[in-house]
Motif scaffolding. Structure first.
Motif, PDB file in Angstrom:
ATOM      1  N   VAL A  13      -1.173  13.284   1.497  1.00  0.00           N
ATOM      2  CA  VAL A  13      -1.426  12.025   1.340  1.00  0.00           C
ATOM      3  C   VAL A  13      -0.076  11.070   1.792  1.00  0.00           C
ATOM      4  N   SER A  14      -0.435  10.056   2.697  1.00  0.00           N
ATOM      5  CA  SER A  14       0.501   9.362   3.467  1.00  0.00           C
ATOM      6  C   SER A  14       0.409   8.009   3.038  1.00  0.00           C
ATOM      7  N   ILE A  39      -5.751   9.063   2.206  1.00  0.00           N
ATOM      8  CA  ILE A  39      -5.802  10.624   2.573  1.00  0.00           C
ATOM      9  C   ILE A  39      -5.309  11.156   3.986  1.00  0.00           C
ATOM     10  N   ASP A  40      -4.436  12.147   4.013  1.00  0.00           N
ATOM     11  CA  ASP A  40      -3.902  12.428   5.577  1.00  0.00           C
ATOM     12  C   ASP A  40      -4.199  13.842   5.435  1.00  0.00           C
ATOM     13  N   ASP A  44      -7.183  10.131   7.385  1.00  0.00           N
ATOM     14  CA  ASP A  44      -8.263  10.824   7.804  1.00  0.00           C
ATOM     15  C   ASP A  44      -9.325  10.849   6.859  1.00  0.00           C
ATOM     16  N   GLY A  45      -9.160  10.094   5.745  1.00  0.00           N
ATOM     17  CA  GLY A  45     -10.224   9.659   4.622  1.00  0.00           C
ATOM     18  C   GLY A  45      -9.636   8.445   4.140  1.00  0.00           C
TER      19      GLY A  45
END
Length: 150
Positions: free
Chosen positions: A64-65, A79-80, A88-89
């Protein structure tokens, strides 16, 4: 005229003068207090976003970023999965800084803080916030993901 009730013009003028003097003393102090409170509140919001990102990374078992944008005074948490700093999410938190609060800089590469599935930060660093009065607060992040406001 013995039954006349009310205030004389002189009494009203003295009362207005006293209120005006108190207002000139109180308003600048209130403005400074409000600005400092907004700065502290924004630092607590950033700290909460970091903790939420850490917990989401552990819960979802993925990276997570948090992407900080000093120029536009906002940040996003997402979400990464490939840890490249791009969503990405789901973007699960997106927040603007309070009015008068500047996100001046971060101590992270490309202004991105990433947590792995264990909740560990990709790097230690800081997020610097300032207000219109020149006061500063720093949110410090260590590798274990713990944060503190300095």
């Amino acid at each position: 005229m013995r039954n006349a009730r009310g205030f004389t013009l002189m009494e009203l003028m003295v009362t207005i003068a006293i209120v005006a003097i108190l207002a000139t003393i109180a308003v600048p102090n209130y403005i400074a207090w409000l600005s400092k409170r907004n700065l502290r509140s924004s630092a607590i919001d950033v700290q909460a976003a970091i903790q939420q990102a850490k917990m989401t990374a552990i819960r979802e078992n993925t990276s997570v970023s948090l992407k900080f944008n000093p120029g536009s005074e906002n940040y996003q948490a997402f979400i990464d999965a490939d840890a490249d700093g791009n969503p990405d999410g789901t973007i699960f938190r997106s927040k603007e800084m309070s009015p008068g609060i500047d996100l001046t800089s971060t101590g992270f590469a490309s202004d991105t803080l990433t947590f792995n599935s264990r909740g560990l930060a990709s790097a230690a660093g800081t997020i610097n916030l300032s207000n219109s009065l020149g006061q500063n607060l720093t949110v410090d992040v260590v590798l274990s993901g713990l944060t503190r406001i300095l």
